[in-house]
Scaffold this active site. Structure first.
Site, PDB file in Angstrom:
ATOM      1  N   GLU A  62     -11.486-150.122  75.648  1.00  0.00           N
ATOM      2  CA  GLU A  62     -12.081-148.781  75.823  1.00  0.00           C
ATOM      3  C   GLU A  62     -11.023-147.655  75.598  1.00  0.00           C
ATOM      4  O   GLU A  62     -10.067-147.534  76.290  1.00  0.00           O
ATOM      5  CB  GLU A  62     -12.301-148.756  77.468  1.00  0.00           C
ATOM      6  CG  GLU A  62     -13.399-149.727  77.752  1.00  0.00           C
ATOM      7  CD  GLU A  62     -14.766-149.555  77.272  1.00  0.00           C
ATOM      8  OE1 GLU A  62     -15.232-148.482  76.493  1.00  0.00           O
ATOM      9  OE2 GLU A  62     -15.812-150.391  77.562  1.00  0.00           O
ATOM     10  N   CYS A  78     -11.710-139.782  79.868  1.00  0.00           N
ATOM     11  CA  CYS A  78     -12.099-140.211  78.379  1.00  0.00           C
ATOM     12  C   CYS A  78     -13.473-139.775  78.059  1.00  0.00           C
ATOM     13  O   CYS A  78     -13.557-139.149  77.140  1.00  0.00           O
ATOM     14  CB  CYS A  78     -12.031-141.744  78.380  1.00  0.00           C
ATOM     15  SG  CYS A  78     -12.967-142.614  79.507  1.00  0.00           S
TER      16      CYS A  78
HETATM   17  P1  NAD Z   1      -1.881-145.254  76.310  1.00  0.00           P
HETATM   18  O1  NAD Z   1      -2.745-146.030  75.415  1.00  0.00           O
HETATM   19  O2  NAD Z   1      -0.618-144.541  76.025  1.00  0.00           O
HETATM   20  O3  NAD Z   1      -1.426-146.267  77.493  1.00  0.00           O
HETATM   21  C1  NAD Z   1      -2.461-147.136  78.186  1.00  0.00           C
HETATM   22  C2  NAD Z   1      -1.746-148.524  78.689  1.00  0.00           C
HETATM   23  O4  NAD Z   1      -1.434-149.149  77.430  1.00  0.00           O
HETATM   24  C3  NAD Z   1      -0.465-148.146  79.506  1.00  0.00           C
HETATM   25  O5  NAD Z   1      -0.092-149.234  80.519  1.00  0.00           O
HETATM   26  C4  NAD Z   1       0.743-148.576  78.422  1.00  0.00           C
HETATM   27  O6  NAD Z   1       1.980-148.913  79.252  1.00  0.00           O
HETATM   28  C5  NAD Z   1       0.231-149.552  77.683  1.00  0.00           C
HETATM   29  N1  NAD Z   1       0.760-149.910  76.339  1.00  0.00           N
HETATM   30  C6  NAD Z   1       0.941-149.001  75.551  1.00  0.00           C
HETATM   31  N2  NAD Z   1       1.438-149.468  74.548  1.00  0.00           N
HETATM   32  C7  NAD Z   1       1.137-151.010  74.446  1.00  0.00           C
HETATM   33  C8  NAD Z   1       1.119-152.110  73.776  1.00  0.00           C
HETATM   34  N3  NAD Z   1       1.850-151.799  72.242  1.00  0.00           N
HETATM   35  N4  NAD Z   1       0.659-153.266  74.137  1.00  0.00           N
HETATM   36  C9  NAD Z   1       0.174-153.421  75.202  1.00  0.00           C
HETATM   37  N5  NAD Z   1       0.181-152.173  76.201  1.00  0.00           N
HETATM   38  C10 NAD Z   1       0.770-151.025  75.648  1.00  0.00           C
HETATM   39  O7  NAD Z   1      -3.060-144.371  76.859  1.00  0.00           O
HETATM   40  P2  NAD Z   1      -2.785-143.332  78.219  1.00  0.00           P
HETATM   41  O8  NAD Z   1      -2.076-142.445  77.658  1.00  0.00           O
HETATM   42  O9  NAD Z   1      -2.272-144.007  79.305  1.00  0.00           O
HETATM   43  O10 NAD Z   1      -4.281-142.843  78.604  1.00  0.00           O
HETATM   44  C11 NAD Z   1      -4.980-141.812  77.979  1.00  0.00           C
HETATM   45  C12 NAD Z   1      -5.905-142.562  76.859  1.00  0.00           C
HETATM   46  O11 NAD Z   1      -6.780-143.211  77.599  1.00  0.00           O
HETATM   47  C13 NAD Z   1      -6.827-141.154  76.334  1.00  0.00           C
HETATM   48  O12 NAD Z   1      -6.854-141.402  74.917  1.00  0.00           O
HETATM   49  C14 NAD Z   1      -8.237-141.662  76.991  1.00  0.00           C
HETATM   50  O13 NAD Z   1      -9.277-140.936  76.251  1.00  0.00           O
HETATM   51  C15 NAD Z   1      -8.165-143.202  77.078  1.00  0.00           C
HETATM   52  N6  NAD Z   1      -9.219-143.436  78.046  1.00  0.00           N
HETATM   53  C16 NAD Z   1     -10.074-144.237  77.748  1.00  0.00           C
HETATM   54  C17 NAD Z   1     -11.034-144.617  78.500  1.00  0.00           C
HETATM   55  C18 NAD Z   1     -12.452-145.299  78.138  1.00  0.00           C
HETATM   56  O14 NAD Z   1     -12.893-145.962  79.173  1.00  0.00           O
HETATM   57  N7  NAD Z   1     -12.702-145.280  76.999  1.00  0.00           N
HETATM   58  C19 NAD Z   1     -11.110-144.403  80.027  1.00  0.00           C
HETATM   59  C20 NAD Z   1      -9.536-143.769  80.348  1.00  0.00           C
HETATM   60  C21 NAD Z   1      -8.952-143.383  79.403  1.00  0.00           C
END
Ligand code: NAD
Length: 502
Positions: free
Chosen positions: A275, A309
């Site tokens: 997501e 999001c």
């Molecule tokens: P992010 O992608 O930076 O991090 C999300 C998670 O992934 C964190 O726990 C992080 O530690 C982990 N992570 C980072 N690199 C990784 C890797 N290489 N392998 C595995 N895990 C890894 O996102 P964020 O900044 O925490 O959140 C904001 C983003 O999330 C925005 O783009 C938002 O739109 C999106 N979001 C989407 C939804 C949806 O349902 N579509 C819901 C909420 C937020």
């Protein structure tokens, strides 16, 4: 603007007894809470020590207020192994799972007053929103506790009996972002566990504490190894997604990380639900009432300080209504009460972290440098914490970063359009496809337009309205797989065909 009333300078005071107090500059006690210090990882139903910790910052103060365990590759391995060991017995007893998931929901509800201040302190949202978040998380567990994917009889004739069953996949890695740390994590955990999988949860390093607390609350409620929680940085996430015992990855976060996870999963053909980011358009039709639609869109665009999001992130309005709509948005932005989430007067808290606040500031400055007009806001709120004024931009169009990229914060561009074809073409000219909405007084006309918006979730006269039984899914770069309803259960299973010859 009404910042000063709500924007007291808040200072975090930590006593020797691990009690955290917020005091105003006049030293009036606003709220007190106690963290069971230090919160630990949960592996095999018990506290799991890690060698290192990392700092957690309160976004309302900009101050470090707690430490969280920093899981190493060895810690990740330990959690994946116990999840693997717990899988055979957990998958084999649906009745026990049902009872355990109801008990987990009750335990979360009972611990709500402990979890709420932790969530507000690490995320920034108001206490009321944190309370709602814990309640929704518990309700997700109840919703999935009683749901099952029944065995399906496909054929029963002279030649064969053919049945379809759904099998759990095994240990699932659940990786969550910082905007709704608990709702997003539990929306995955509940169907994963209900379907018979075991779980290793890794929350965002910006918001690890509420998830660690949930892990602690559920020790002794769920069998050891069924639900494990490890906090850590992106490296811990990468180690988890690459672990050979993990069979499913359910991730919510940015599109960039989602692509990295898809690449990591491909090597082992792990199943994934992703997501990802969005850049939802809200299209206002020419029969709309400017004040009504501005109120509806503003509430959804600025909820959680714009860190949602599936929120309206670009507004398309017919040129003849643009001035009235912009003015209505600007009034709402000026009236918004920004402040510390522990202040009952606060409607909108800070951005969750400095880099996100700086990104929003950079996108607004970039837009202004390209000719956009600020109808409201446009500045960082000086002082401690990661606050930014609710901002409305106009005289702006596609091709400017804040229109083309996901801002994920309290700044909304309002773009004039010529006719509906023009609006649809602009709304759909993006790699994102999470949500979209159309607003007007003729719902039939608006529904006909919304069907042409390229997004997984679309709304008429509202936006981001979701329920447990309504599929949550993006298309294009906004995601793969479906959450909510029975679709989420299916996503945590694989189908097996049993063909019995006569
Ligand atoms: P992010 O992608 O930076 O991090 C999300 C998670 O992934 C964190 O726990 C992080 O530690 C982990 N992570 C980072 N690199 C990784 C890797 N290489 N392998 C595995 N895990 C890894 O996102 P964020 O900044 O925490 O959140 C904001 C983003 O999330 C925005 O783009 C938002 O739109 C999106 N979001 C989407 C939804 C949806 O349902 N579509 C819901 C909420 C937020």
């Amino acid at each position: 603007m009404t910042y000063p009333a709500a924007r007291w300078t808040l200072e975090l005071v930590r006593s020797l007894s691990e009690t955290y107090c917020y005091v105003t500059e006049r030293s009036i006690l606003v709220s007190v809470f106690t963290l069971p210090a230090p919160l630990t990882a949960t592996v095999a139903g018990a506290a799991h020590p890690t060698r290192a910790t990392f700092d957690v910052v309160n976004p309302a103060t900009g101050e470090i207020f707690a430490a969280a365990p920093d899981a190493s590759v060895a810690d990740v391995d330990a959690a994946a192994r116990v999840a693997h060991d717990a899988f055979p017995s957990w998958r084999s007893d649906p009745a026990a799972r049902r009872v355990a998931l109801h008990a987990a929901a009750d335990a979360l509800d009972a611990a709500r007053d402990e979890i709420v201040p932790i969530l507000t302190a690490e995320q920034g949202k108001t206490l009321a929103q944190s309370a709602r978040e814990v309640g929704v998380a518990a309700a997700y567990l109840r919703y999935y506790a009683d749901m099952e994917l029944e065995r399906q009889l496909l054929r029963d004739d002279a030649d064969a009996v053919v049945q379809i069953v759904h099998r759990p996949l095994g240990p699932a890695a659940i990786i969550a972002p910082w905007n709704f740390p608990l709702i997003i994590a539990v929306a995955k955990i509940a169907p994963a566990l209900s379907a018979g999988n075991t779980v290793v949860l890794k929350p965002s390093p910006y918001t690890p504490l509420s998830s660690l607390k949930v892990g602690e609350v559920l020790r002794g409620v769920l069998p050891p190894g069924v639900f494990n929680v490890l906090s850590g940085g992106n490296e811990a996430g990468a180690a988890l997604t690459a672990h050979p015992l993990i069979r499913k990855i359910s991730f919510t976060g940015s599109t960039a990380t989602g692509k990295a996870i898809a690449a990591a999963a491909a090597a082992d053909l792990k199943r994934t639900t992703l997501e990802l980011g969005g850049n939802d358009a809200a299209i206002i039709l020419d029969d709309a009432d400017p004040a009504v639609v501005a109120t509806g869109i503003f509430a959804r665009a600025f909820h959680n300080t714009g860190q949602v999001c599936v929120a309206p992130k670009r507004v398309y309005v017919p040129e003849k209504l643009r001035a009235a709509v912009v003015e209505a948005f600007a009034d709402l932005a000026r009236d918004a009460r920004i402040g510390d989430g522990t202040d009952p007067a606060t409607q909108y808290g800070p951005l969750n972290n400095r880099s996100q606040r700086d990104r929003v500031a950079e996108l607004v400055s970039d837009a202004v440098s390209q000719g956009a007009t600020l109808a409201a806001g446009g500045s960082v709120i000086e002082g401690s914490g990661f606050f930014y004024q609710p901002t409305i931009l106009t005289d702006i169009s596609d091709g400017v970063r804040i229109v083309d990229e996901e801002q994920f914060g309290p700044a909304l561009p309002v773009i004039g359009y010529r006719d509906v074809e023009d609006a649809l073409a602009r709304a759909n000219a993006t790699h994102f496809g999470l949500g979209g909405s159309v607003w007007g007084t003729d719902p039939e006309r608006a529904a006909a337009v919304v069907e042409r918006v390229e997004a997984g979730m679309t709304w008429v006269n509202t936006h981001s309205a979701t329920t447990f039984d309504q599929p949550f899914a993006g298309i294009k770069w906004s995601g793969i797989g479906i959450e909510n309803g029975r679709w989420a259960l299916e996503g945590f299973t694989e189908m097996q065909v049993i063909h019995q010859a006569r």
